[in-house]
Design a protein around this motif. Sequence first.
Motif, short mmCIF file in Angstrom:
data_model
loop_
_atom_site.label_atom_id
_atom_site.label_comp_id
_atom_site.label_asym_id
_atom_site.label_seq_id
_atom_site.Cartn_x
_atom_site.Cartn_y
_atom_site.Cartn_z
N TYR A 31 -5.18 4.90 -0.11
CA TYR A 31 -4.02 4.11 -0.50
C TYR A 31 -4.13 3.69 -1.96
O TYR A 31 -5.24 3.44 -2.45
CB TYR A 31 -3.94 2.81 0.32
CG TYR A 31 -3.75 3.00 1.79
CD1 TYR A 31 -2.49 3.20 2.33
CD2 TYR A 31 -4.84 2.93 2.67
CE1 TYR A 31 -2.31 3.34 3.70
CE2 TYR A 31 -4.67 3.06 4.04
CZ TYR A 31 -3.40 3.27 4.54
OH TYR A 31 -3.23 3.41 5.90
N LYS A 47 0.84 -1.19 0.00
CA LYS A 47 0.00 0.00 0.00
C LYS A 47 0.88 1.24 0.00
O LYS A 47 1.83 1.34 0.77
CB LYS A 47 -0.89 0.05 1.24
CG LYS A 47 -1.95 -1.01 1.29
CD LYS A 47 -3.00 -0.67 2.31
CE LYS A 47 -2.75 -1.35 3.62
NZ LYS A 47 -3.85 -1.18 4.57
N THR A 74 -3.24 0.50 -4.11
CA THR A 74 -2.88 -0.90 -3.94
C THR A 74 -2.84 -1.57 -5.32
O THR A 74 -3.18 -0.95 -6.33
CB THR A 74 -3.92 -1.64 -3.06
OG1 THR A 74 -5.15 -1.76 -3.79
CG2 THR A 74 -4.16 -0.92 -1.75
#
Length: 71
Positions: free
Chosen positions: A15, A2, A17
Amino acid sequence: MKEIVSQKKWVYTLYRTEDGLLLSVVCGGVAMFEVDVLLSKEEAFQVQRDEGFLDLLAEKIRNNPKQYMQY
């Protein structure tokens, strides 16, 4: 892995990802907890267009966290 894209302390963290953008929202009163929501493609696009979108989405999640919790 992340990577933090955006953060507003005690409100949310966004975040990046491998699966896309993940919004982690701080919820609760006495007992604090986080609700993680993987943003849809439309929501991710909206984040790029309107920075205030995250504030509005985080508020919606805080007001009804059960709706966004994944079991």
